[in-house]
Design a protein around this motif. Structure first.
Motif, PDB file in Angstrom:
ATOM      1  N   LEU A  82     -12.246  -2.893   8.340  1.00 49.64           N
ATOM      2  CA  LEU A  82     -10.880  -2.279   8.332  1.00 49.64           C
ATOM      3  C   LEU A  82     -10.147  -2.820   7.307  1.00 49.64           C
ATOM      4  N   PHE A  83     -10.556  -4.205   7.214  1.00 50.75           N
ATOM      5  CA  PHE A  83      -9.579  -5.142   6.263  1.00 50.75           C
ATOM      6  C   PHE A  83      -9.721  -4.580   4.872  1.00 50.75           C
ATOM      7  N   TYR A  84     -10.997  -4.266   4.432  1.00 48.58           N
ATOM      8  CA  TYR A  84     -11.314  -3.806   3.188  1.00 48.58           C
ATOM      9  C   TYR A  84     -10.798  -2.244   2.766  1.00 48.58           C
ATOM     10  N   ASP A  85     -10.870  -1.476   4.056  1.00 42.59           N
ATOM     11  CA  ASP A  85     -10.321  -0.191   3.918  1.00 42.59           C
ATOM     12  C   ASP A  85      -8.938  -0.033   3.596  1.00 42.59           C
ATOM     13  N   ARG A  86      -7.975  -0.981   4.531  1.00 44.82           N
ATOM     14  CA  ARG A  86      -6.649  -1.180   4.356  1.00 44.82           C
ATOM     15  C   ARG A  86      -6.294  -1.825   3.104  1.00 44.82           C
ATOM     16  N   ARG A  87      -7.190  -2.740   2.682  1.00 43.87           N
ATOM     17  CA  ARG A  87      -6.632  -3.252   1.452  1.00 43.87           C
ATOM     18  C   ARG A  87      -6.745  -2.309   0.234  1.00 43.87           C
ATOM     19  N   HIS A  88      -7.774  -1.447   0.179  1.00 41.51           N
ATOM     20  CA  HIS A  88      -7.969  -0.311  -0.831  1.00 41.51           C
ATOM     21  C   HIS A  88      -6.815   0.669  -0.740  1.00 41.51           C
ATOM     22  N   GLU A  89      -6.493   1.021   0.661  1.00 40.10           N
ATOM     23  CA  GLU A  89      -5.329   2.030   0.782  1.00 40.10           C
ATOM     24  C   GLU A  89      -4.030   1.623   0.345  1.00 40.10           C
ATOM     25  N   PHE A  90      -3.701   0.090   0.601  1.00 40.32           N
ATOM     26  CA  PHE A  90      -2.632  -0.590   0.184  1.00 40.32           C
ATOM     27  C   PHE A  90      -2.440  -0.515  -1.230  1.00 40.32           C
TER      28      PHE A  90
END
Length: 369
Positions: free
Chosen positions: A254-262
């Motif tokens: 989730l950390f990397y998914d959200r980082r990419h989204e942000f």
């Protein structure tokens, strides 16, 4: 026998510690040179990748002052590297210092005094209120704002109450605290102005009428208001760019998914702002919480187009973000086009009502610094 004694007296005496000292110096040289070289590589990579690659997260969180402090320490330590390694260490450290100095957030313009303000200079306040007055005494909150007697307020993180009755009462108080002002509100962004509003644009997108507050919060990150200021139309952008990262564990996907989204959201927000600035012929002013430190490449979207009002701050290292009573670095910015003259820029403490300091700017139209 005497010859033997003479020979004994003239025989060289070995000094024990010297070889180990030379060995220590021999190890220090490659270590210092390696550190200086590694730091230079990091600075070059940061210049190339910051704001361009979503995985370049950890280096973007380096405290900006490190881009001066680390190579300066290596430069001071260069004499310890030994004769063969000293020049290489010094050269690499100096290159890292020169290439990274512009990322540190230092303000060399502190050595110059800004021009005096004319009587009709415009007073601007920009402040991330940290969820409005949800955890503060409302009387103290509004007293802090009105005490500045600003002509224009650009406020971020407005959070309406979920109860419609209390929400309407809060908006009524906002208007009551600023008699004679106009209030423009989109999502979390509130612009309060003495000057007539002749146009409003929400960026990156203006949600349809009737959309709920949370939709507006995610979609509107720059609120442009065109104001009629002493016979001229000027554009003022109230801006709050999304934070660059999610604070969940880096061990989770989730950390990397959200980082990419942000990262993608920030890109959209910055691009929309830059496009609007490029096609806007009015005098321009952008202010707010950009969630962008002096070391982050995203800032180029504004520094390539506008001038940092913080040059008039009187501080060699302006800081706006405060955590646990410590001022860390600057996340809040004001930028102006050449039509403006900045006479004063101050970052004022918010009396523990926000982790952001308040930008207090005095400026006028008709010249450039």
């Amino acid at each position: 026998m005497s010859a033997v004694r003479g020979a004994a007296r003239t025989a060289p005496v070995a000094v024990g510690p010297a070889p180990s000292g030379r060995r220590r110096r021999g190890r220090t040289g490659p270590v210092l040179t390696g550190l200086a070289g590694a730091w230079l590589v990091l600075v070059v990579a940061h210049r190339l990748l910051s704001g361009r690659w979503w995985l370049w997260l950890a280096p973007e969180l380096i405290p900006p002052l490190a881009f001066v402090a680390v190579p300066a320490l290596l430069l001071v330590a260069a004499p310890l590297a030994g004769r063969g390694w000293r020049p290489r260490t010094a050269l690499l450290a100096l290159a890292g210092l020169l290439l990274g100095a512009g990322l540190a957030g230092l303000n060399p313009a502190v050595l110059r005094s800004p021009p005096p303000a004319p009587p009709d200079a415009l007073r601007l306040v920009s402040w991330n209120t940290t969820v409005w007055n949800a955890t503060d005494d409302p009387d103290a909150f509004y007293a802090l704002l009105t005490a500045r007697h600003a002509d224009v307020y650009l406020l971020q993180e407005y959070k309406p109450d979920d109860d419609p009755v209390r929400r309407d009462a809060d908006l009524a108080r906002l208007r009551r605290e600023f008699p004679g002002y106009q209030v423009v509100l989109r999502g979390e962004l509130v612009t309060v102005t003495r000057f007539p509003v002749v146009g409003v644009t929400a960026l990156p997108a203006d949600p349809p009428p009737g959309s709920d507050w949370r939709t507006d919060y995610w979609e509107v990150k720059s609120l442009r208001t065109d104001l009629r200021v002493r016979g001229r139309t000027v554009s003022v952008y109230n801006t709050h760019i999304l934070v660059p990262l999610d604070l969940s564990s880096p061990l989770r996907e989730l950390f990397y998914d959200r980082r990419h989204e942000f990262f993608q959201r920030r890109e959209t927000q910055y691009r929309a702002l830059a496009r609007d600035l490029d096609r806007n012929p009015n005098p321009l002013l952008v202010a707010g919480d950009l969630n962008t430190s002096p070391a982050m490449g995203d800032l180029r979207r504004l520094t390539d187009r506008l001038t940092d009002a913080g040059r008039a701050s009187g501080s060699a290292y302006p800081t706006s973000w405060t955590i646990a009573g410590r001022r860390w670095w600057r996340l809040d910015w004001t930028f102006v086009s050449p039509g403006w003259t900045v006479h004063r820029y101050r970052l004022r403490d918010a009396r523990d009502m926000s982790d952001h300091r308040m930008q207090d700017v005095l400026l006028s139209l008709g010249g450039s610094r």
